[in-house]
Design a protein around this motif. Sequence first.
Motif, PDB file in Angstrom:
ATOM      1  N   ASP A 165       0.906  -1.156  -0.067  1.00 16.13           N
ATOM      2  CA  ASP A 165       0.102  -0.203   0.017  1.00 16.13           C
ATOM      3  C   ASP A 165       1.060   1.097   0.093  1.00 16.13           C
ATOM      4  OD1 ASP A 165       0.780   0.662   2.837  1.00 16.13           O
ATOM      5  OD2 ASP A 165      -0.681  -0.705   3.617  1.00 16.13           O
ATOM      6  N   ALA A 166       0.345   2.379  -0.058  1.00 19.87           N
ATOM      7  CA  ALA A 166       1.066   3.628   0.218  1.00 19.87           C
ATOM      8  C   ALA A 166       2.169   3.902   0.979  1.00 19.87           C
ATOM      9  CB  ALA A 166       0.058   4.872   0.035  1.00 19.87           C
ATOM     10  N   PHE A 167       2.057   3.296   2.128  1.00 19.44           N
ATOM     11  CA  PHE A 167       2.871   3.358   3.265  1.00 19.44           C
ATOM     12  C   PHE A 167       3.815   2.135   3.512  1.00 19.44           C
ATOM     13  CE2 PHE A 167      -0.476   6.518   4.032  1.00 19.44           C
ATOM     14  CZ  PHE A 167       0.293   7.644   4.057  1.00 19.44           C
ATOM     15  N   SER A 168       3.602   1.080   2.844  1.00 18.30           N
ATOM     16  CA  SER A 168       4.261  -0.415   3.199  1.00 18.30           C
ATOM     17  C   SER A 168       5.799   0.028   2.926  1.00 18.30           C
ATOM     18  CB  SER A 168       3.784  -1.379   2.648  1.00 18.30           C
ATOM     19  OG  SER A 168       3.596  -1.040   1.043  1.00 18.30           O
ATOM     20  N   ALA A 169       6.251   0.833   2.182  1.00 15.32           N
ATOM     21  CA  ALA A 169       7.797   1.096   1.969  1.00 15.32           C
ATOM     22  C   ALA A 169       8.222   1.779   2.897  1.00 15.32           C
ATOM     23  CB  ALA A 169       7.941   1.477   0.516  1.00 15.32           C
ATOM     24  N   ALA A 170       7.685   2.842   3.395  1.00 17.70           N
ATOM     25  CA  ALA A 170       8.076   3.884   4.168  1.00 17.70           C
ATOM     26  C   ALA A 170       8.164   3.074   5.703  1.00 17.70           C
ATOM     27  CB  ALA A 170       7.274   5.065   4.048  1.00 17.70           C
ATOM     28  N   ASP A 171       7.389   2.365   5.889  1.00 19.21           N
ATOM     29  CA  ASP A 171       7.106   1.621   7.423  1.00 19.21           C
ATOM     30  C   ASP A 171       7.953   0.139   7.350  1.00 19.21           C
ATOM     31  OD1 ASP A 171       5.583   3.403   8.384  1.00 19.21           O
ATOM     32  OD2 ASP A 171       3.794   2.757   7.858  1.00 19.21           O
ATOM     33  N   ALA A 172       8.767  -0.150   6.060  1.00 17.91           N
ATOM     34  CA  ALA A 172       9.234  -1.400   6.138  1.00 17.91           C
ATOM     35  C   ALA A 172      10.268  -1.652   7.280  1.00 17.91           C
ATOM     36  CB  ALA A 172       9.876  -1.758   4.880  1.00 17.91           C
ATOM     37  N   GLY A 173      10.919  -0.659   7.360  1.00 18.23           N
ATOM     38  CA  GLY A 173      12.027  -0.698   8.272  1.00 18.23           C
ATOM     39  C   GLY A 173      11.601  -0.974   9.885  1.00 18.23           C
ATOM     40  N   VAL A 174      10.473  -0.720  10.305  1.00 17.83           N
ATOM     41  CA  VAL A 174      10.139  -1.073  11.740  1.00 17.83           C
ATOM     42  C   VAL A 174       9.941  -2.516  11.932  1.00 17.83           C
ATOM     43  CG1 VAL A 174       9.305   1.459  12.264  1.00 17.83           C
ATOM     44  CG2 VAL A 174       7.501  -0.306  11.267  1.00 17.83           C
ATOM     45  N   TRP A 175       9.844  -3.136  10.850  1.00 17.12           N
ATOM     46  CA  TRP A 175       9.602  -4.771  10.948  1.00 17.12           C
ATOM     47  C   TRP A 175      10.893  -5.422  11.175  1.00 17.12           C
ATOM     48  CZ3 TRP A 175       4.965  -7.627  11.053  1.00 17.12           C
ATOM     49  CH2 TRP A 175       3.978  -6.766  10.615  1.00 17.12           C
ATOM     50  N   ARG A 176      11.994  -4.680  11.104  1.00 15.70           N
ATOM     51  CA  ARG A 176      13.447  -5.347  11.167  1.00 15.70           C
ATOM     52  C   ARG A 176      13.586  -6.083  12.389  1.00 15.70           C
ATOM     53  NH1 ARG A 176      15.612  -0.281   8.898  1.00 15.70           N
ATOM     54  NH2 ARG A 176      15.809  -0.782   6.634  1.00 15.70           N
ATOM     55  N   PRO A 177      14.195  -7.195  12.557  1.00 18.09           N
ATOM     56  CA  PRO A 177      14.802  -8.070  11.477  1.00 18.09           C
ATOM     57  C   PRO A 177      13.754  -8.851  10.327  1.00 18.09           C
ATOM     58  CG  PRO A 177      14.807  -9.525  13.385  1.00 18.09           C
ATOM     59  CD  PRO A 177      14.011  -8.018  13.641  1.00 18.09           C
ATOM     60  N   LEU A 178      12.571  -8.683  10.586  1.00 16.24           N
ATOM     61  CA  LEU A 178      11.612  -9.248   9.740  1.00 16.24           C
ATOM     62  C   LEU A 178      11.525  -8.571   8.353  1.00 16.24           C
ATOM     63  CD1 LEU A 178       8.911 -10.389  11.923  1.00 16.24           C
ATOM     64  CD2 LEU A 178      10.649 -11.904  10.973  1.00 16.24           C
ATOM     65  N   VAL A 179      11.251  -9.107   7.207  1.00 22.06           N
ATOM     66  CA  VAL A 179      11.068  -8.540   6.184  1.00 22.06           C
ATOM     67  C   VAL A 179       9.791  -8.969   5.256  1.00 22.06           C
ATOM     68  CG1 VAL A 179      12.082  -7.997   3.560  1.00 22.06           C
ATOM     69  CG2 VAL A 179      13.521  -8.366   5.645  1.00 22.06           C
ATOM     70  N   PRO A 180       8.673  -8.155   5.340  1.00 22.03           N
ATOM     71  CA  PRO A 180       7.479  -8.786   4.969  1.00 22.03           C
ATOM     72  C   PRO A 180       7.315  -8.947   3.494  1.00 22.03           C
ATOM     73  CG  PRO A 180       7.041  -7.081   6.463  1.00 22.03           C
ATOM     74  CD  PRO A 180       8.518  -6.926   6.149  1.00 22.03           C
ATOM     75  N   GLU A 181       6.788 -10.148   3.001  1.00 21.62           N
ATOM     76  CA  GLU A 181       6.719 -10.201   1.484  1.00 21.62           C
ATOM     77  C   GLU A 181       5.352  -9.372   1.102  1.00 21.62           C
ATOM     78  OE1 GLU A 181       7.640 -14.297  -0.100  1.00 21.62           O
ATOM     79  OE2 GLU A 181       7.835 -14.610   1.896  1.00 21.62           O
ATOM     80  N   LEU A 182       5.361  -8.633   0.146  1.00 21.06           N
ATOM     81  CA  LEU A 182       4.457  -7.811  -0.215  1.00 21.06           C
ATOM     82  C   LEU A 182       3.787  -7.966  -1.484  1.00 21.06           C
ATOM     83  CD1 LEU A 182       5.458  -4.476   1.283  1.00 21.06           C
ATOM     84  CD2 LEU A 182       4.053  -6.177   2.279  1.00 21.06           C
ATOM     85  N   PHE A 183       2.488  -8.022  -1.709  1.00 21.57           N
ATOM     86  CA  PHE A 183       2.106  -8.163  -3.128  1.00 21.57           C
ATOM     87  C   PHE A 183       1.090  -7.139  -3.441  1.00 21.57           C
ATOM     88  CE2 PHE A 183       3.542 -12.196  -1.085  1.00 21.57           C
ATOM     89  CZ  PHE A 183       4.182 -12.743  -2.290  1.00 21.57           C
ATOM     90  N   GLU A 184       0.785  -6.962  -4.893  1.00 23.73           N
ATOM     91  CA  GLU A 184      -0.038  -5.874  -5.281  1.00 23.73           C
ATOM     92  C   GLU A 184      -1.519  -6.374  -5.108  1.00 23.73           C
ATOM     93  OE1 GLU A 184       0.861  -3.345  -6.146  1.00 23.73           O
ATOM     94  OE2 GLU A 184       2.960  -3.528  -6.149  1.00 23.73           O
ATOM     95  N   ARG A 185      -2.342  -5.518  -5.258  1.00 26.84           N
ATOM     96  CA  ARG A 185      -3.863  -5.709  -5.335  1.00 26.84           C
ATOM     97  C   ARG A 185      -4.162  -5.889  -6.445  1.00 26.84           C
ATOM     98  NH1 ARG A 185      -6.155  -3.131   0.184  1.00 26.84           N
ATOM     99  NH2 ARG A 185      -4.242  -2.703   1.314  1.00 26.84           N
ATOM    100  N   VAL A 186      -5.530  -6.369  -7.120  1.00 25.10           N
ATOM    101  CA  VAL A 186      -5.863  -6.304  -8.071  1.00 25.10           C
ATOM    102  C   VAL A 186      -7.494  -5.971  -7.736  1.00 25.10           C
ATOM    103  CG1 VAL A 186      -6.624  -7.372 -10.212  1.00 25.10           C
ATOM    104  CG2 VAL A 186      -4.249  -7.904  -9.293  1.00 25.10           C
ATOM    105  N   GLY A 187      -8.275  -5.007  -8.580  1.00 30.17           N
ATOM    106  CA  GLY A 187      -9.566  -4.804  -8.387  1.00 30.17           C
ATOM    107  C   GLY A 187      -9.815  -3.932  -7.167  1.00 30.17           C
ATOM    108  N   PRO A 188     -11.146  -4.092  -6.508  1.00 34.94           N
ATOM    109  CA  PRO A 188     -11.294  -3.099  -5.479  1.00 34.94           C
ATOM    110  C   PRO A 188     -10.487  -3.100  -4.275  1.00 34.94           C
ATOM    111  CG  PRO A 188     -13.294  -4.264  -6.219  1.00 34.94           C
ATOM    112  CD  PRO A 188     -11.945  -4.932  -6.838  1.00 34.94           C
ATOM    113  N   ARG A 189      -9.801  -1.854  -3.688  1.00 32.68           N
ATOM    114  CA  ARG A 189      -9.035  -1.925  -2.859  1.00 32.68           C
ATOM    115  C   ARG A 189      -9.378  -2.435  -1.627  1.00 32.68           C
ATOM    116  NH1 ARG A 189      -4.386   0.627  -1.975  1.00 32.68           N
ATOM    117  NH2 ARG A 189      -3.917   1.082   0.120  1.00 32.68           N
ATOM    118  N   GLN A 190     -10.555  -2.283  -1.228  1.00 34.24           N
ATOM    119  CA  GLN A 190     -11.079  -2.898   0.004  1.00 34.24           C
ATOM    120  C   GLN A 190     -11.231  -4.130   0.128  1.00 34.24           C
ATOM    121  OE1 GLN A 190     -15.157  -0.625   0.767  1.00 34.24           O
ATOM    122  NE2 GLN A 190     -14.007   0.761   1.923  1.00 34.24           N
ATOM    123  N   TRP A 191     -11.497  -5.090  -0.919  1.00 31.88           N
ATOM    124  CA  TRP A 191     -11.319  -6.339  -0.777  1.00 31.88           C
ATOM    125  C   TRP A 191     -10.292  -6.818  -0.692  1.00 31.88           C
ATOM    126  CZ3 TRP A 191     -12.577 -10.901   0.381  1.00 31.88           C
ATOM    127  CH2 TRP A 191     -12.656 -12.056  -0.223  1.00 31.88           C
ATOM    128  N   GLY A 192      -9.035  -6.359  -1.322  1.00 37.84           N
ATOM    129  CA  GLY A 192      -7.594  -6.739  -1.460  1.00 37.84           C
ATOM    130  C   GLY A 192      -7.255  -8.292  -2.075  1.00 37.84           C
TER     131      GLY A 192
END
Length: 386
Positions: free
Chosen positions: A37-64
């Motif tokens: 989402d719009a902030f996942s890159a900016a907030d990635a650092g606070v997850w360290r040492p974990l690195v979440p795997e992120l995937f793109e949404r298709v279609g309506p945003r609310q459904w995900g």
Amino acid sequence: MVTASVSRNAGGIFHSVRSLSRELAGSCQVEVVSLRDAFSAADAGVWRPLVPELFERVGPRQWGYSPGLKARIGRNGASVVHACGIWMYPTHAAADACRRKGIPLVISPRGMLDPWALRNSAWKKRLAGRLYENRNLRSAACVHALCESEYESIRAYGLTNPVAIIPNGIDLPADGPKPPPPWTDKVASGRKVTLFLGRIHPKKGLPNLIEAWGRLKAQNATVADEWALVVAGWDQGGHEDQLKTMVSEKGLGGDVLFLGPAFDDAKAACLQNADAFILPSFSEGLPMSVLEAWSYSLPVVMTSECNIPEGFGAAAAIEIRPQADSIADGVKRLLSMPDAERRQMGANGRDLVAAKFAWPRIAAQMIDVYKWVLGQGPQPACVRLD
């Protein structure tokens, strides 16, 4: 760990899921799968040492919906899958994969089955329940409730699964120099601050809080003039504009300040410099914001719907209802207290979170649940079968 967002977009769930995942990683291998989402890159650092795997949404945003996320969960070699939040596609994909592969699934509704939450967009949730979510929930090896009230809501929804009652946790802040308050140029020096910090959403009860603040000012201008109400948080759906209009119409422009979003250091500065905290919500799971306020030794005014009755028992909070009259009474009591009494309330809150809501304790309970659903340990004391 499967969740719809690993950024500030998720509100309090972001902080609780992140902190739980990081603490669990000290005892087991943790993989986090989510949507970009719009902030996942900016907030990635606070997850360290974990690195979440992120995937793109298709279609309506609310459904995900995300084919990439579905494929990733489908090839997951996890022993247990833990899905946080309901109604959106990531949890549906996790439940489907677990059914096909025979993997134990733990679901954390995070307050989304509470009565107020179910009444919000009720027809959509009834339809979603019939189409997919009721089956997903029933298939869980264990449902995670944050508190006794959420356990009751899960049972009221008709679920008979085992339920583990494990609260959110908190990291106690380290001692250090106090930064200047973010409201330095907007609140007169020496004026005390009651802080609201969180998502600006109708369920938080802010219109009734503003109404209550106006009544207090009308009843006792001297006391009210000694205090300001600071609202810090991110707007959802234009609700902040409605609140600002209400403040203007009531002539409270000099008493109620909207600070905007506050994250990380800005959030810490708010909590370090506030004199009290308030959360007049209609519905919560177990709010991280209250635990954070106590961790900074702030006295709290909150509704019983915040689901932390321990705070009232520990004399760390004043109980209110989410209606203007009750909020006004609770805030008046807080503002009228001697400083020493308010400081003792805050100290009681910090003692409470240190004793009951520390993350190592929370993660250990969750590990016991994982072992139990895998058949590798006894039924934990936090799990209820009735």
